[in-house]
Design a protein around this motif. Structure first.
Motif, PDB file in Angstrom:
ATOM      1  N   ASN A  56      -7.240 -16.859 -44.847  1.00  0.00           N
ATOM      2  CA  ASN A  56      -6.587 -15.605 -44.483  1.00  0.00           C
ATOM      3  C   ASN A  56      -7.648 -14.527 -44.395  1.00  0.00           C
ATOM      4  N   ILE A  57      -7.586 -13.712 -43.352  1.00  0.00           N
ATOM      5  CA  ILE A  57      -8.482 -12.568 -43.257  1.00  0.00           C
ATOM      6  C   ILE A  57      -7.908 -11.488 -44.161  1.00  0.00           C
ATOM      7  N   VAL A  58      -8.696 -11.061 -45.132  1.00  0.00           N
ATOM      8  CA  VAL A  58      -8.196 -10.069 -46.069  1.00  0.00           C
ATOM      9  C   VAL A  58      -8.811  -8.691 -45.841  1.00  0.00           C
ATOM     10  N   TYR A  59      -9.919  -8.637 -45.096  1.00  0.00           N
ATOM     11  CA  TYR A  59     -10.548  -7.344 -44.873  1.00  0.00           C
ATOM     12  C   TYR A  59     -11.368  -7.391 -43.587  1.00  0.00           C
ATOM     13  N   ILE A  60     -11.201  -6.382 -42.743  1.00  0.00           N
ATOM     14  CA  ILE A  60     -12.035  -6.223 -41.558  1.00  0.00           C
ATOM     15  C   ILE A  60     -12.692  -4.860 -41.682  1.00  0.00           C
ATOM     16  N   ASN A  61     -14.009  -4.851 -41.710  1.00  0.00           N
ATOM     17  CA  ASN A  61     -14.763  -3.614 -41.810  1.00  0.00           C
ATOM     18  C   ASN A  61     -14.655  -2.879 -40.480  1.00  0.00           C
ATOM     19  N   HIS A  62     -13.966  -1.775 -40.487  1.00  0.00           N
ATOM     20  CA  HIS A  62     -13.768  -1.022 -39.248  1.00  0.00           C
ATOM     21  C   HIS A  62     -14.653   0.215 -39.282  1.00  0.00           C
TER      22      HIS A  62
END
Length: 161
Positions: free
Chosen positions: A138-144
């Motif tokens: 699961n992707i839990v964080y995307i650095n935006h």
């Protein structure tokens, strides 16, 4: 039979069939909604030749087919392929069919071993044999970061950066 679609709560009819052809191969197909209107019990008793054009292929729990909105269902079409399959159907030994829709036995399979990525790295480094893995994540964080977004603009005509 009818089922209720989870996200829209509407009722849809589905008919599951097993189809075969002169390659001695069979596969299951799910006919959804109006795509099974012409496939009544009376029609299917006569073992008609049925052609399906534009179906969806699924690999979930064995290979199978399913109708979609743009699919065509042709009952007893009049063409040379239908004539060939009709002739095969009259004389074939259907007990010897190769079944593509074989369900995977979940009870006989042991549950997968859970590992950390570091354990996988160590196993790969300590072995000369290929390491075959099945993963779920699961992707839990995307650095935006506005200066470096997680996507890039592509050329509309060739899709290159």
């Amino acid at each position: 039979r009818n089922i209720t679609v989870k996200n829209s709560s509407r009722e849809v009819s589905v008919r599951k069939l097993t189809i075969a052809d002169d390659s001695n191969t069979s596969i299951d197909i799910a006919c959804w909604g109006d795509k099974n209107d012409g496939l009544t019990d009376e029609v299917l008793k006569e073992t008609p030749v049925v052609g399906f054009v534009g179906v969806r292929v699924s690999e979930w729990d064995g290979r199978s087919l399913g109708t979609i909105a743009t699919c065509e269902v042709l009952v007893n079409p009049e063409n040379k392929d239908a004539a060939r399959i009709r002739k095969w159907n009259e004389s074939a030994d259907k007990s010897q069919l190769n079944k593509l829709s074989v369900k995977k036995e979940m009870a006989s399979r042991e549950p997968p071993k859970r590992m950390f990525v570091s354990e996988i790295e160590n196993a790969a480094l300590n072995s000369y044999e290929p390491l075959i893995l099945e993963s779920r994540a699961n992707i839990v964080y995307i650095n935006h970061n506005k200066e470096r977004p997680p996507f890039y603009s592509a050329c509309p005509s060739c899709n290159k950066k």
